[in-house]
Design a protein around this motif. Structure first.
Motif, PDB file in Angstrom:
ATOM      1  N   MET A 270      43.496  48.004  33.791  1.00 48.62           N
ATOM      2  CA  MET A 270      42.447  47.836  34.782  1.00 48.62           C
ATOM      3  C   MET A 270      42.805  46.519  35.645  1.00 48.62           C
ATOM      4  SD  MET A 270      38.285  47.548  34.737  1.00 48.62           S
ATOM      5  CE  MET A 270      38.096  49.177  33.974  1.00 48.62           C
ATOM      6  N   ALA A 271      42.893  46.639  36.999  1.00 47.49           N
ATOM      7  CA  ALA A 271      42.839  45.413  37.535  1.00 47.49           C
ATOM      8  C   ALA A 271      41.608  44.649  37.853  1.00 47.49           C
ATOM      9  CB  ALA A 271      43.433  45.783  39.164  1.00 47.49           C
ATOM     10  N   PHE A 272      41.687  43.283  37.811  1.00 45.40           N
ATOM     11  CA  PHE A 272      40.422  42.571  38.223  1.00 45.40           C
ATOM     12  C   PHE A 272      40.531  41.605  39.507  1.00 45.40           C
ATOM     13  CE2 PHE A 272      40.252  43.550  33.567  1.00 45.40           C
ATOM     14  CZ  PHE A 272      38.770  44.042  33.466  1.00 45.40           C
ATOM     15  N   ALA A 273      39.392  41.232  39.850  1.00 43.13           N
ATOM     16  CA  ALA A 273      39.359  40.487  41.286  1.00 43.13           C
ATOM     17  C   ALA A 273      39.910  39.097  41.097  1.00 43.13           C
ATOM     18  CB  ALA A 273      38.134  40.560  41.880  1.00 43.13           C
ATOM     19  N   ILE A 274      39.983  38.747  39.875  1.00 41.61           N
ATOM     20  CA  ILE A 274      40.196  37.338  39.429  1.00 41.61           C
ATOM     21  C   ILE A 274      41.081  37.338  38.167  1.00 41.61           C
ATOM     22  CG2 ILE A 274      38.401  36.341  40.684  1.00 41.61           C
ATOM     23  CD1 ILE A 274      36.915  35.742  37.976  1.00 41.61           C
ATOM     24  N   PRO A 275      41.753  36.344  37.709  1.00 34.58           N
ATOM     25  CA  PRO A 275      42.402  36.230  36.574  1.00 34.58           C
ATOM     26  C   PRO A 275      41.601  36.236  35.382  1.00 34.58           C
ATOM     27  CG  PRO A 275      43.360  34.580  37.958  1.00 34.58           C
ATOM     28  CD  PRO A 275      42.122  34.989  38.773  1.00 34.58           C
TER      29      PRO A 275
END
Length: 227
Positions: free
Chosen positions: A1-6
């Motif tokens: 899953m990709a996230f908006a921030i690290p």
């Protein structure tokens, strides 16, 4: 899953002889030794346990040096037995509560006492007095398989080699099992939760340059330096 921030790193506590213990939540019991309750102006015979929380990333490793925190002129030490939860549950019976324990450690509930006292006086939450950055130093966890369930033994703290706090696990108003049972009626406990079980009498201020050395007999030691 990709996230908006690290993603940030998972807070964890070392385990003696094993893999690190990931920290989910930190629950703290207030005024769980009678003498400490009295020194804080409370009556220990009249109240059920109450809890406050610290963020998981407030964990500090044994031997660390931390800066004196901002916005306080009255930083206090509180030495405690820490319980690491290995199996979660809700409404856990007292006689089954210790089955949920993974192990034990030594912890410090660092407190910005002036902020806490001001919040109490104004009827506001304690969060910034208790849940600030680096406010939860914790030693390595020793497993139940290693040390069992300590029910008695000295709880002590020295500052620069001078005794400050002294108590015994047998003096806990609410035992570890009772605390787990009561807390699990308020929230569902999960693996990775830590419970700081309260501090004995003798809490007091520390300043920059102080070296704190705490111990719980049969569990371990914890050293912290204030930069």
């Amino acid at each position: 899953m990709a996230f908006a921030i690290p993603l940030w790193s998972q807070p964890a506590v070392p385990v003696t002889g094993g893999d690190p213990f990931p920290v989910r939540r930190i629950y703290c019991v207030g005024r769980n030794y009678a003498a400490h309750a009295r020194e804080m102006g409370a009556d220990p015979d009249r109240e059920p346990p109450f809890f406050f929380m610290k963020p998981a990333d407030a964990i500090v490793a044994d031997g660390a040096t931390i800066p004196y925190p901002p916005k306080t002129a009255n930083l206090h030490h509180e030495i405690e037995l820490v319980v690491a939860i290995g199996t979660g549950g809700r409404d856990i019976p007292v006689d089954r509560a210790l089955e949920h324990v993974f192990g034990y450690a030594v912890g410090l509930d660092m407190t910005r006492r002036d902020l806490q006292n001001a919040a109490k006086k104004e009827g506001k939450p304690w969060d910034m007095g208790k849940g600030f950055d680096q406010s939860a130093p914790c030693s390595a966890i020793r497993t139940v398989a290693d040390i069992g369930h300590p029910a008695k033994g000295g709880v002590t703290l020295q500052v620069n080699g001078e005794p400050r706090q002294k108590g015994d696990l047998s003096d806990l108003i609410w035992s570890v099992a009772e605390t787990i049972s009561y807390l699990s009626g308020l929230v569902e406990l999960q693996p990775g939760d830590l419970i700081y079980t309260g501090t004995p009498e003798g809490v007091g201020a520390v300043v920059a340059g102080d070296v704190l050395t705490g111990a719980v007999e049969g569990v371990g030691t914890l050293t912290l330096t204030i930069a």
